[in-house]
Motif scaffolding. Structure first.
Motif, PDB file in Angstrom:
ATOM      1  N   LYS B 132     -28.938  -7.920 -70.373  1.00  0.00           N
ATOM      2  CA  LYS B 132     -28.795  -8.155 -71.811  1.00  0.00           C
ATOM      3  C   LYS B 132     -27.324  -8.316 -72.210  1.00  0.00           C
ATOM      4  O   LYS B 132     -26.990  -9.205 -72.980  1.00  0.00           O
ATOM      5  CB  LYS B 132     -29.422  -6.973 -72.558  1.00  0.00           C
ATOM      6  N   HIS B 133     -26.454  -7.461 -71.659  1.00  0.00           N
ATOM      7  CA  HIS B 133     -25.084  -7.408 -72.179  1.00  0.00           C
ATOM      8  C   HIS B 133     -24.033  -7.978 -71.236  1.00  0.00           C
ATOM      9  O   HIS B 133     -22.868  -8.061 -71.596  1.00  0.00           O
ATOM     10  CB  HIS B 133     -24.694  -5.955 -72.487  1.00  0.00           C
ATOM     11  N   ILE B 138     -23.770 -10.637 -63.718  1.00  0.00           N
ATOM     12  CA  ILE B 138     -24.942 -10.687 -62.830  1.00  0.00           C
ATOM     13  C   ILE B 138     -25.033 -12.064 -62.171  1.00  0.00           C
ATOM     14  O   ILE B 138     -25.247 -12.175 -60.961  1.00  0.00           O
ATOM     15  CB  ILE B 138     -26.238 -10.438 -63.619  1.00  0.00           C
ATOM     16  N   MET B 139     -24.865 -13.103 -62.981  1.00  0.00           N
ATOM     17  CA  MET B 139     -24.958 -14.469 -62.449  1.00  0.00           C
ATOM     18  C   MET B 139     -23.883 -14.686 -61.381  1.00  0.00           C
ATOM     19  O   MET B 139     -24.147 -15.257 -60.330  1.00  0.00           O
ATOM     20  CB  MET B 139     -24.773 -15.502 -63.569  1.00  0.00           C
ATOM     21  N   ALA B 143     -24.571 -15.521 -57.618  1.00  0.00           N
ATOM     22  CA  ALA B 143     -24.012 -16.729 -57.015  1.00  0.00           C
ATOM     23  C   ALA B 143     -23.254 -16.388 -55.732  1.00  0.00           C
ATOM     24  O   ALA B 143     -23.411 -17.056 -54.706  1.00  0.00           O
ATOM     25  CB  ALA B 143     -23.085 -17.416 -58.016  1.00  0.00           C
ATOM     26  N   ILE B 144     -22.464 -15.293 -55.799  1.00  0.00           N
ATOM     27  CA  ILE B 144     -21.717 -14.884 -54.604  1.00  0.00           C
ATOM     28  C   ILE B 144     -22.696 -14.548 -53.480  1.00  0.00           C
ATOM     29  O   ILE B 144     -22.521 -14.947 -52.327  1.00  0.00           O
ATOM     30  CB  ILE B 144     -20.798 -13.680 -54.914  1.00  0.00           C
ATOM     31  N   GLY B 145     -23.789 -13.833 -53.847  1.00  0.00           N
ATOM     32  CA  GLY B 145     -24.806 -13.442 -52.866  1.00  0.00           C
ATOM     33  C   GLY B 145     -25.425 -14.677 -52.214  1.00  0.00           C
ATOM     34  O   GLY B 145     -25.504 -14.768 -50.983  1.00  0.00           O
ATOM     35  N   ILE B 146     -25.825 -15.624 -53.046  1.00  0.00           N
ATOM     36  CA  ILE B 146     -26.458 -16.845 -52.520  1.00  0.00           C
ATOM     37  C   ILE B 146     -25.473 -17.605 -51.642  1.00  0.00           C
ATOM     38  O   ILE B 146     -25.812 -18.055 -50.544  1.00  0.00           O
ATOM     39  CB  ILE B 146     -26.956 -17.740 -53.689  1.00  0.00           C
TER      40      ILE B 146
END
Ligand SMILES: NC(=O)c1ccc[n+]([C@@H]2O[C@H](COP(=O)([O-])OP(=O)(O)OC[C@H]3O[C@@H](n4cnc5c(N)ncnc54)[C@H](O)[C@@H]3O)[C@@H](O)[C@H]2O)c1
Ligand SMILES: [Zn+2]
Ligand SMILES: [Zn+2]
Lengths: 384, 165
Positions: B132-133, B138-139, B143-146
């Motif tokens: 939410k905040h 998170i994105m 993205a780093i994870g992917i």
């Protein structure tokens, strides 16, 4: 009853737990009506305090209604609405007798260095905390204090820790009229320390943090200067330049183990746990204070070692003063300050969160989301 | 002070410059020197010791009250018991405790599963609030994870095809 439960680093949830019971004649059982999350809880939340056991309930900042009293309790009675100081203190040992209620010797078997604290790992006694519907409150003839008639509950809950801690942070600074005081950290404790520095006659109050919204808040709330250390190359040089190159008279560490600002400290202190948390703010405090000055520490660190420039403490002749706040000692004066409008604690409460949403509450406070200064939890059974 | 002066009569100059105002603990401490009498205060009633309570080897006993909600258990409990053989200044005390805390997390997960409860790690980490905040963080992390997974996969595939050559 519902209670918060620790499951591992950055993992907490709400769970059903048995009702607390009277275990000692001076115990009471309190139904919680307000309970805060504190910067101190973040050290536990991040898994940085040894002997924090899975299944523990945190929470040392709560007020509530007395539901049951042990046979030797005389100070409060069933139905009283009480402020419960975060210290668990017997009132009888040599330390309590000298009003060092944060250093009681009869409340935390696991350590001699730490006193008893609600919901704060097994180093401070292994007590269940107040982020729950009900709590067992030991030594109820010492700590719990009836909330004065007409006091707002949101003000009252801030008297369990934040207000006396910020006040004691300034008090330990030994501030003399006209002194320049630097406060590291614009969390609830730092904000309150900045505010209280004026009460002791400070001539100039400067606060450092990196959260712009907190800097802006403290500038208004504590009528002080506030700077973002991330936009300053070297905060110590900055303090020197702004004080005729001599340094501040008093520096106060209101950050503790979760400090940012130095990659070395962050990696060794917060990631690898090679030291008892990151000591960046304390490092800056020692180096920013004048020769012969005073460093006051209320920021909390773990029980092992930290990297601080102790050689400079010697060479500069610095006095270091530190403690867990002695809430029962300060409470009467803090109540006066709130009643006389000198301090307005509830202005710091930015978030009201149902106890059931505890995990989101921790996330918001830990990551400084949504301009959060201080969250207060409301249990479903609070009823007020 | 009178008593002490008598006791130290044989030491020339004892206490001649004592200055009660020279007390850096004031006003934190309302000094009475009560602790000079040692561990002799009138102790509070002892809470019955009906659970296992570990106590520091720097104190002679269990404090009059204590919290007993999460007694040591399992492998983490063994580590904690071991740790308490060492004093509070010793790594022998703190390192096993930190290790015990980590072991305890695994025990917690096993315990949950045994009770048929799969812990909702996303909820426990308060990811709803992050979403939410703090969506951009998170994105970014996602993205780093992917990217990391893709990089490892590419490297593995590359290595495999390299091996064939
Ligand atoms: N001694 C006591 O009795 C007592 C009581 C309560 C809290 N505390 C401690 O006080 C500290 C602050 O508590 P809080 O509730 O305000 O926490 P908080 O996490 O809300 O605030 C800490 C602030 O420090 C800032 N910060 C991080 N690194 C910094 C640095 N290098 N320099 C300046 N600021 C920096 C953060 O951005 C944050 O705003 C914690 O360590 C807590 O454990 C001590
Ligand atoms: Zn607190
Ligand atoms: Zn005591």
């Amino acid at each position: 009853m519902l209670a918060m439960e620790y499951r591992g680093p950055q993992r907490v949830r709400i769970t059903e737990k048995p009702m607390p019971e009277i275990k000692h004649p001076e115990d009471t059982i309190v139904r919680v009506v307000r309970s805060c999350i504190c910067g101190s809880d973040l050290h536990l939340y991040n898994g940085n305090v040894p002997d924090t056991r899975v299944g523990e309930t945190f929470g040392h900042e709560f007020i509530g209604v007395v539901e049951e009293v042990g046979t030797e309790v005389t100070k409060v009675k069933v139905g009283d609405r009480v402020i419960v100081p975060f210290n668990i203190a017997c009132g009888k040992c040599a330390f309590c007798k000298q009003e060092l209620y944060g250093n009681c010797h009869e409340a935390a078997p696991q350590a001699t260095a730490a006193g008893g604290i609600f919901g704060y790992s097994h180093i401070t006694g292994g007590y269940a905390g107040g982020q729950a519907e009900y709590v067992r409150v030991p030594y109820s003839n010492v700590g719990p204090t009836v909330i004065p008639e007409g006091m707002d509950l949101d003000d009252a809950v801030m008297l369990t820790d934040v207000v006396p801690t910020g006040y004691q942070a300034a008090e330990m600074g030994g501030i003399q009229p006209g002194d320049t005081v630097v406060v590291f950290g614009a969390g609830p404790v730092g904000i309150m320390a900045a505010k209280c520095a004026w009460l002791f006659g400070a001539g100039r109050v400067i606060v450092f943090d990196r959260e712009e919204y907190r800097l802006e808040f403290v500038r208004n709330y504590a009528q002080c200067e506030a700077y973002n250390f991330e936009s300053i190359e070297d905060p110590v040089v900055f303090v020197k330049r702004t004080t005729d190159s001599l340094g501040a008279d008093v520096c106060i560490d209101c950050v503790g183990a979760e400090a940012a600002g130095s990659a070395m400290q962050t990696i060794t202190g917060r990631k690898l746990l090679l030291q008892a948390g990151s000591a960046t703010a304390l490092h800056w405090a020692i180096n920013s204070v004048k020769k012969g000055g005073i460093v006051s520490i209320v920021g909390v660190y773990g029980p092992t070692d930290n990297l601080v420039p102790i050689g400079n403490v010697v060479n500069k002749g610095i006095t270091i003063r530190a403690n867990q706040a002695s809430v029962p000692r300060l409470l009467p004066r803090m109540i006066e300050h709130v009643q006389n409008g000198v301090i307005n604690p509830k202005a710091l409460l930015t978030h009201r969160i149902p106890l059931e949403e505890i995990a989101d509450g921790y996330r918001i406070f830990a990551d400084k989301l949504d301009n959060c200064i201080k969250p207060v939890l409301i249990p479903p059974s609070a009823g007020m | 002070m009178e008593d002490l002066a008598k006791k130290f009569e044989h030491i020339k100059g004892w206490g001649i410059d004592a200055d009660p105002k020279n007390d850096p603990t004031y006003p934190m401490k309302k000094r009475t020197n009560a602790e000079h009498a040692g561990y002799t205060w009138d102790r509070p009633t002892q809470q019955p010791i009906d659970v296992e309570v570990l106590h520091s080897n720097e104190r002679p006993n269990i404090t009059a009250v204590f919290g007993g909600t999460v007694p040591p258990s399992g492998l983490s409990g063994k580590l904690r018991r071991y740790a308490f053989q060492y004093g509070e200044s010793s790594y022998g005390h703190w390192l096993p405790l930190l290790l015990a805390d980590r072991v305890n997390v695994v025990e917690g997960i096993i315990d949950d599963l045994k009770k048929g409860h799969v812990p909702n790690i996303f909820a426990e980490r308060g990811m709803k609030a992050s979403w939410k905040h703090d969506r951009s963080t998170i994105m970014k992390k996602a993205a780093i994870g992917i990217f990391a997974i893709a990089a490892i996969a590419a490297w593995k595939l590359g290595k495999k095809s390299g091996e064939r050559d």
